[in-house]
Write a protein that holds these residues in place. Structure first.
Motif, mmCIF file in Angstrom:
data_model
loop_
_atom_site.group_PDB
_atom_site.id
_atom_site.type_symbol
_atom_site.label_atom_id
_atom_site.label_comp_id
_atom_site.label_asym_id
_atom_site.label_seq_id
_atom_site.Cartn_x
_atom_site.Cartn_y
_atom_site.Cartn_z
ATOM 1 N N THR A 52 0.645 28.665 40.859
ATOM 2 C CA THR A 52 -0.054 29.212 39.705
ATOM 3 C C THR A 52 -0.835 28.101 39.047
ATOM 4 O O THR A 52 -0.594 26.924 39.309
ATOM 5 N N PRO A 53 -1.780 28.404 38.182
ATOM 6 C CA PRO A 53 -2.583 27.361 37.564
ATOM 7 C C PRO A 53 -1.711 26.360 36.820
ATOM 8 O O PRO A 53 -0.775 26.731 36.127
ATOM 9 N N GLY A 54 -2.009 25.080 37.002
ATOM 10 C CA GLY A 54 -1.255 24.039 36.322
ATOM 11 C C GLY A 54 -1.811 23.770 34.947
ATOM 12 O O GLY A 54 -2.769 24.421 34.506
ATOM 13 N N PRO A 55 -1.197 22.793 34.236
ATOM 14 C CA PRO A 55 -1.676 22.462 32.904
ATOM 15 C C PRO A 55 -3.142 22.049 32.942
ATOM 16 O O PRO A 55 -3.558 21.299 33.822
ATOM 17 N N GLY A 56 -3.920 22.541 32.040
ATOM 18 C CA GLY A 56 -5.319 22.155 31.961
ATOM 19 C C GLY A 56 -6.244 23.019 32.788
ATOM 20 O O GLY A 56 -7.430 22.762 32.882
ATOM 21 N N THR A 57 -5.672 24.067 33.469
ATOM 22 C CA THR A 57 -6.528 24.934 34.260
ATOM 23 C C THR A 57 -7.531 25.641 33.362
ATOM 24 O O THR A 57 -7.192 26.193 32.337
ATOM 25 N N SER A 58 -8.795 25.643 33.762
ATOM 26 C CA SER A 58 -9.848 26.224 32.937
ATOM 27 C C SER A 58 -9.785 27.737 32.970
ATOM 28 O O SER A 58 -9.523 28.349 33.990
ATOM 29 N N THR A 59 -10.044 28.364 31.824
ATOM 30 C CA THR A 59 -10.175 29.813 31.754
ATOM 31 C C THR A 59 -11.641 30.207 31.734
ATOM 32 O O THR A 59 -11.966 31.382 31.643
ATOM 33 N N GLY A 60 -12.565 29.251 31.805
ATOM 34 C CA GLY A 60 -13.987 29.543 31.763
ATOM 35 C C GLY A 60 -14.660 29.352 33.086
ATOM 36 O O GLY A 60 -15.817 28.959 33.145
ATOM 37 N N GLY A 61 -13.950 29.614 34.186
ATOM 38 C CA GLY A 61 -14.517 29.424 35.503
ATOM 39 C C GLY A 61 -14.149 28.085 36.084
ATOM 40 O O GLY A 61 -13.547 27.225 35.435
ATOM 41 N N ALA A 62 -14.552 27.903 37.355
ATOM 42 C CA ALA A 62 -14.191 26.685 38.068
ATOM 43 C C ALA A 62 -15.105 25.512 37.730
ATOM 44 O O ALA A 62 -14.774 24.368 38.050
ATOM 45 N N GLY A 63 -16.249 25.787 37.084
ATOM 46 C CA GLY A 63 -17.227 24.733 36.828
ATOM 47 C C GLY A 63 -16.677 23.516 36.105
ATOM 48 O O GLY A 63 -16.844 22.374 36.574
ATOM 49 N N PRO A 64 -16.030 23.681 34.942
ATOM 50 C CA PRO A 64 -15.503 22.505 34.228
ATOM 51 C C PRO A 64 -14.493 21.719 35.043
ATOM 52 O O PRO A 64 -14.470 20.484 35.006
ATOM 53 N N LEU A 65 -13.630 22.432 35.795
ATOM 54 C CA LEU A 65 -12.662 21.736 36.636
ATOM 55 C C LEU A 65 -13.363 20.944 37.732
ATOM 56 O O LEU A 65 -13.010 19.795 38.012
ATOM 57 N N LEU A 66 -14.364 21.565 38.342
ATOM 58 C CA LEU A 66 -15.099 20.891 39.410
ATOM 59 C C LEU A 66 -15.807 19.653 38.871
ATOM 60 O O LEU A 66 -15.814 18.587 39.522
ATOM 61 N N ARG A 67 -16.399 19.768 37.695
ATOM 62 C CA ARG A 67 -17.075 18.620 37.092
ATOM 63 C C ARG A 67 -16.083 17.489 36.813
ATOM 64 O O ARG A 67 -16.383 16.312 37.039
ATOM 65 N N THR A 68 -14.878 17.850 36.351
ATOM 66 C CA THR A 68 -13.861 16.835 36.090
ATOM 67 C C THR A 68 -13.495 16.078 37.355
ATOM 68 O O THR A 68 -13.396 14.841 37.348
ATOM 69 N N TRP A 69 -13.301 16.807 38.445
ATOM 70 C CA TRP A 69 -12.962 16.140 39.707
ATOM 71 C C TRP A 69 -14.111 15.278 40.208
ATOM 72 O O TRP A 69 -13.900 14.178 40.724
ATOM 73 N N ARG A 70 -15.346 15.754 40.051
ATOM 74 C CA ARG A 70 -16.499 14.960 40.507
ATOM 75 C C ARG A 70 -16.604 13.675 39.703
ATOM 76 O O ARG A 70 -16.832 12.583 40.269
ATOM 77 N N GLN A 71 -16.444 13.761 38.396
ATOM 78 C CA GLN A 71 -16.507 12.569 37.560
ATOM 79 C C GLN A 71 -15.346 11.619 37.843
ATOM 80 O O GLN A 71 -15.512 10.405 37.815
ATOM 81 N N ARG A 72 -14.188 12.194 38.130
ATOM 82 C CA ARG A 72 -13.037 11.358 38.455
ATOM 83 C C ARG A 72 -13.278 10.570 39.734
ATOM 84 O O ARG A 72 -12.818 9.439 39.872
ATOM 85 N N ARG A 73 -13.989 11.177 40.666
ATOM 86 C CA ARG A 73 -14.297 10.494 41.931
ATOM 87 C C ARG A 73 -15.540 9.600 41.826
ATOM 88 O O ARG A 73 -15.931 8.961 42.789
ATOM 89 N N ARG A 74 -16.196 9.611 40.657
ATOM 90 C CA ARG A 74 -17.393 8.797 40.422
ATOM 91 C C ARG A 74 -18.501 9.140 41.430
ATOM 92 O O ARG A 74 -19.127 8.264 42.030
ATOM 93 N N ILE A 75 -18.728 10.447 41.602
ATOM 94 C CA ILE A 75 -19.759 10.933 42.515
ATOM 95 C C ILE A 75 -20.796 11.702 41.700
ATOM 96 O O ILE A 75 -20.444 12.528 40.851
ATOM 97 N N SER A 76 -22.051 11.434 41.939
ATOM 98 C CA SER A 76 -23.105 12.144 41.217
ATOM 99 C C SER A 76 -23.276 13.547 41.789
ATOM 100 O O SER A 76 -22.826 13.853 42.900
#
Length: 273
Positions: free
Chosen positions: A5-29
């Protein structure tokens, strides 16, 4: 079987914010990610801002290029409105019988050298007799299930007083945990790190090999540990499963301790079966 099931911090506004977080965490443009995923920076931007809903295939492709852990890929899918792709089956489940048998064969086949299997928070799920030898004489409160490999190594009543190059090995373990914490959101792993990093250092003098000792050309940082008056040296190798399709399997790691010098090989082989 169960599903995650969704873990802590799972977005309720779609996957976009989560995807952006992972991209920034990986330091990828956005452009770099688009090139890797055979897409466009404009499309990646639209996904992250919620202006476009990615297909399930695209979402998993992006997660793969961002090295998103399997557990978190389920959170991405749920946030995008898709069903979780990866199950989370308890290791004791009958469906895991073949896996358990394979791990047991692997560990026993590695004897007399130590080997163990740990989960995402370093709890030991299987170990061979080589590991049992290393843990002999430790207090019961550290050996009560679930035994935690990092806790028992760094605890002042655990293996710490026996490890001759403790500061080096402690630094190696803490750095390894820091990398894992950076790769995955894990409150339990962070709590374990905070606990073991705060342990007092053992009250012992640095190792003194003596003037007549011959230097050993180690090919990797060794764990030098004193057991029963015998100094043993090991280097650690960690293996994980390729392309796991289950959260439990994805979070298992097999650690094998390879003898780092001839004296260690001779001693372990002398112990017999």
């Amino acid at each position: 079987m169960t599903t995650t099931t969704p873990g802590p911090g799972t977005s309720t506004g779609g996957a976009g914010p989560l995807l952006r977080t992972w991209r920034q965490r990986r330091r990828i443009s956005q452009l770099d990610l688009a090139i890797r995923a055979d897409s466009s920076a404009r499309h990646i931007s639209f996904i992250e801002t919620g202006r476009a809903r990615p297909s399930e295939e695209m979402l998993l492709r992006l997660a793969d290029h961002l090295e998103v852990p399997v557990r978190e890929r389920n959170a991405l899918l749920l946030a995008a409105g898709y069903a979780p792709r990866y199950t989370q089956t308890p290791l004791a489940d009958p469906a895991m019988g073949a896996l358990r048998e394979g791990l047991e064969r692997l560990l026993s086949g590695y004897e007399p050298y130590p080997a163990l299997v740990v989960d995402a928070t370093y709890d030991v799920v299987a170990a061979n007799r080589g590991i049992a030898m290393m843990l002999e004489g430790l207090p019961e409160h550290l050996l009560a299930p679930p035994v935690n490999a990092v806790r028992i190594t760094l605890h002042p009543e655990g293996l710490a007083p026996r490890i001759l190059n403790f500061l080096e090995w402690r630094g190696h373990l803490l750095a390894q945990m820091e990398r894992q914490i950076a790769l995955a959101r894990s409150e339990s792993l962070r709590a374990l790190y905070d606990e073991v990093a705060a342990y007092p250092l053992p009250d012992r003098h640095p190792e003194d090999p003596g003037p007549d000792a011959e230097p050993v050309p180690y090919f990797a940082l060794p764990l030098r540990i004193e057991l029963g008056g015998q100094v043993l040296s090991f280097v650690s190798s960690i293996s994980t499963f390729n392309t796991p399709m289950d959260v439990t399997v994805a979070e298992l790691a097999i650690e094998t301790m390879l003898p780092a010098d001839p004296a260690t090989v001779k001693y372990l082989r002398s112990l017999g079966p």
